[in-house]
Design a protein around this motif. Sequence first.
Motif, PDB file in Angstrom:
ATOM      1  N   ARG A  72       0.759  -1.135   0.006  1.00  0.00           N
ATOM      2  CA  ARG A  72      -0.028  -0.033   0.293  1.00  0.00           C
ATOM      3  C   ARG A  72       0.964   1.239  -0.138  1.00  0.00           C
ATOM      4  NH1 ARG A  72      -2.619  -3.200   3.996  1.00  0.00           N
ATOM      5  NH2 ARG A  72      -1.931  -1.623   5.651  1.00  0.00           N
ATOM      6  N   GLY A  73       1.879   1.166   0.616  1.00  0.00           N
ATOM      7  CA  GLY A  73       3.084   2.197   0.931  1.00  0.00           C
ATOM      8  C   GLY A  73       3.647   2.463  -0.625  1.00  0.00           C
ATOM      9  N   VAL A  74       3.846   1.597  -1.318  1.00  0.00           N
ATOM     10  CA  VAL A  74       4.475   1.648  -2.650  1.00  0.00           C
ATOM     11  C   VAL A  74       3.529   2.463  -3.289  1.00  0.00           C
ATOM     12  CG1 VAL A  74       5.241   0.308  -4.616  1.00  0.00           C
ATOM     13  CG2 VAL A  74       5.920  -0.486  -2.493  1.00  0.00           C
ATOM     14  N   LEU A  75       2.117   1.721  -3.433  1.00  0.00           N
ATOM     15  CA  LEU A  75       1.023   2.468  -4.352  1.00  0.00           C
ATOM     16  C   LEU A  75       0.957   3.891  -4.107  1.00  0.00           C
ATOM     17  CD1 LEU A  75      -1.637  -0.261  -4.543  1.00  0.00           C
ATOM     18  CD2 LEU A  75      -0.075   0.481  -6.247  1.00  0.00           C
ATOM     19  N   GLU A  76       1.123   4.360  -2.633  1.00  0.00           N
ATOM     20  CA  GLU A  76       1.253   5.715  -2.341  1.00  0.00           C
ATOM     21  C   GLU A  76       2.266   6.641  -3.080  1.00  0.00           C
ATOM     22  OE1 GLU A  76      -0.281   7.324   1.471  1.00  0.00           O
ATOM     23  OE2 GLU A  76      -1.382   5.591   1.662  1.00  0.00           O
ATOM     24  N   GLY A  86       2.064   6.889  -6.462  1.00  0.00           N
ATOM     25  CA  GLY A  86       0.825   8.223  -6.787  1.00  0.00           C
ATOM     26  C   GLY A  86       1.474   9.552  -6.832  1.00  0.00           C
ATOM     27  N   CYS A  87       2.431   9.660  -6.150  1.00  0.00           N
ATOM     28  CA  CYS A  87       3.296  11.062  -6.330  1.00  0.00           C
ATOM     29  C   CYS A  87       4.410  11.014  -7.595  1.00  0.00           C
ATOM     30  CB  CYS A  87       4.072  11.083  -4.758  1.00  0.00           C
ATOM     31  SG  CYS A  87       3.128  11.136  -3.359  1.00  0.00           S
ATOM     32  N   SER A  88       4.961  10.003  -7.803  1.00  0.00           N
ATOM     33  CA  SER A  88       5.970   9.760  -8.998  1.00  0.00           C
ATOM     34  C   SER A  88       6.215   8.568  -9.380  1.00  0.00           C
ATOM     35  CB  SER A  88       7.010  10.674  -8.635  1.00  0.00           C
ATOM     36  OG  SER A  88       7.920  10.182  -7.518  1.00  0.00           O
ATOM     37  N   ASP A  89       6.733   8.310 -10.456  1.00  0.00           N
ATOM     38  CA  ASP A  89       7.372   6.915 -10.835  1.00  0.00           C
ATOM     39  C   ASP A  89       8.888   6.648 -10.078  1.00  0.00           C
ATOM     40  OD1 ASP A  89       5.475   6.905 -12.649  1.00  0.00           O
ATOM     41  OD2 ASP A  89       6.625   6.985 -14.389  1.00  0.00           O
ATOM     42  N   ALA A  90       9.061   5.532  -9.823  1.00  0.00           N
ATOM     43  CA  ALA A  90      10.269   5.237  -9.016  1.00  0.00           C
ATOM     44  C   ALA A  90      10.783   3.854  -9.312  1.00  0.00           C
ATOM     45  CB  ALA A  90       9.882   5.150  -7.317  1.00  0.00           C
ATOM     46  N   SER A  91      12.261   3.870  -9.231  1.00  0.00           N
ATOM     47  CA  SER A  91      12.868   2.371  -9.522  1.00  0.00           C
ATOM     48  C   SER A  91      12.582   1.555  -8.431  1.00  0.00           C
ATOM     49  CB  SER A  91      14.349   2.804  -9.811  1.00  0.00           C
ATOM     50  OG  SER A  91      14.993   3.028  -8.615  1.00  0.00           O
ATOM     51  N   ILE A  92      12.932   0.244  -8.653  1.00  0.00           N
ATOM     52  CA  ILE A  92      12.687  -0.645  -7.836  1.00  0.00           C
ATOM     53  C   ILE A  92      13.797  -0.363  -6.571  1.00  0.00           C
ATOM     54  CG2 ILE A  92      13.023  -3.181  -6.999  1.00  0.00           C
ATOM     55  CD1 ILE A  92      11.453  -3.610  -9.663  1.00  0.00           C
ATOM     56  N   SER A  93      14.990  -0.073  -7.066  1.00  0.00           N
ATOM     57  CA  SER A  93      16.020   0.267  -6.164  1.00  0.00           C
ATOM     58  C   SER A  93      15.718   1.562  -5.180  1.00  0.00           C
ATOM     59  CB  SER A  93      17.251   0.734  -6.577  1.00  0.00           C
ATOM     60  OG  SER A  93      17.816  -0.290  -7.563  1.00  0.00           O
ATOM     61  N   ASP A  94      15.068   2.537  -5.783  1.00  0.00           N
ATOM     62  CA  ASP A  94      14.517   3.780  -4.976  1.00  0.00           C
ATOM     63  C   ASP A  94      13.523   3.185  -3.886  1.00  0.00           C
ATOM     64  OD1 ASP A  94      16.042   5.329  -6.218  1.00  0.00           O
ATOM     65  OD2 ASP A  94      14.580   6.033  -7.748  1.00  0.00           O
ATOM     66  N   GLY A 118      17.807  -0.446 -19.543  1.00  0.00           N
ATOM     67  CA  GLY A 118      19.351  -0.819 -19.414  1.00  0.00           C
ATOM     68  C   GLY A 118      19.034  -1.602 -18.182  1.00  0.00           C
ATOM     69  N   ARG A 119      19.739  -1.244 -16.787  1.00  0.00           N
ATOM     70  CA  ARG A 119      19.709  -1.911 -15.673  1.00  0.00           C
ATOM     71  C   ARG A 119      18.853  -1.416 -14.722  1.00  0.00           C
ATOM     72  NH1 ARG A 119      25.656  -3.447 -13.877  1.00  0.00           N
ATOM     73  NH2 ARG A 119      24.390  -3.462 -11.864  1.00  0.00           N
ATOM     74  N   VAL A 120      17.872  -0.395 -15.088  1.00  0.00           N
ATOM     75  CA  VAL A 120      17.118   0.067 -14.221  1.00  0.00           C
ATOM     76  C   VAL A 120      15.569  -0.216 -14.502  1.00  0.00           C
ATOM     77  CG1 VAL A 120      16.079   2.344 -13.209  1.00  0.00           C
ATOM     78  CG2 VAL A 120      18.609   2.041 -13.783  1.00  0.00           C
ATOM     79  N   ARG A 121      14.833  -0.766 -13.625  1.00  0.00           N
ATOM     80  CA  ARG A 121      13.360  -1.125 -13.565  1.00  0.00           C
ATOM     81  C   ARG A 121      12.618  -0.029 -12.914  1.00  0.00           C
ATOM     82  NH1 ARG A 121      10.523  -5.006 -15.877  1.00  0.00           N
ATOM     83  NH2 ARG A 121      12.184  -6.352 -16.004  1.00  0.00           N
ATOM     84  N   THR A 122      11.988   0.469 -14.065  1.00  0.00           N
ATOM     85  CA  THR A 122      10.892   1.761 -13.142  1.00  0.00           C
ATOM     86  C   THR A 122       9.720   1.374 -12.929  1.00  0.00           C
ATOM     87  OG1 THR A 122      12.599   3.421 -14.374  1.00  0.00           O
ATOM     88  CG2 THR A 122      10.191   4.198 -13.749  1.00  0.00           C
ATOM     89  N   CYS A 123       8.823   1.553 -12.093  1.00  0.00           N
ATOM     90  CA  CYS A 123       7.708   1.298 -11.752  1.00  0.00           C
ATOM     91  C   CYS A 123       6.833   2.340 -11.835  1.00  0.00           C
ATOM     92  CB  CYS A 123       7.755   0.768 -10.049  1.00  0.00           C
ATOM     93  SG  CYS A 123       8.709  -0.554  -9.890  1.00  0.00           S
ATOM     94  N   ARG A 124       5.627   2.187 -12.073  1.00  0.00           N
ATOM     95  CA  ARG A 124       4.516   3.389 -12.250  1.00  0.00           C
ATOM     96  C   ARG A 124       3.037   2.514 -11.928  1.00  0.00           C
ATOM     97  NH1 ARG A 124       6.718   3.222 -17.219  1.00  0.00           N
ATOM     98  NH2 ARG A 124       7.640   5.278 -16.815  1.00  0.00           N
ATOM     99  N   LEU A 125       2.287   3.377 -11.593  1.00  0.00           N
ATOM    100  CA  LEU A 125       0.839   2.982 -11.291  1.00  0.00           C
ATOM    101  C   LEU A 125       0.215   2.303 -12.445  1.00  0.00           C
ATOM    102  CD1 LEU A 125      -0.885   5.766  -9.226  1.00  0.00           C
ATOM    103  CD2 LEU A 125       0.003   3.427  -8.465  1.00  0.00           C
TER     104      LEU A 125
END
Length: 120
Positions: free
Chosen positions: A21-25, A28-36, A67-74
């Motif tokens: 749920r925290g990840v979804l919140e 909701g503010c901005s896309d983020a990499s799994i590392s972030d 590349g090596r970065v996996r970006t997550c978005r809603l």
Amino acid sequence: MVQYQAHLDATFAALSDVTRRGVLEQLGCSDASISDLAQRFHMSLTGMKKHVSVLEQAGLVTTEKVGRVRTCRLGRRRLEEEAAWIERHRQLWSARFDALDKVVETLKRKEKADGQGKRR
């Protein structure tokens, strides 16, 4: 019906965890990499990948690897089916509690009337 239930099961299972749920919140503010995300939630990269995978399987998150970065978005899902399911059950329980309130009120009136009858 079974497919509908499986869809609800996946969504509610994904939403049952506080980290997800925290990840979804956060997304909701901005896309983020799994590392972030792993860093923000103080967990291992492997642990965060598992959380993101559950969210992705439920359709709540999408990921893209560049590349090596996996970006997550809603994801594109808006949870309309889940909200409708919850609303139907809210109405059901509301009606049951209203009926219970009527029974309690009737019993209170009867008890009060019985009490006044004994005093006379």
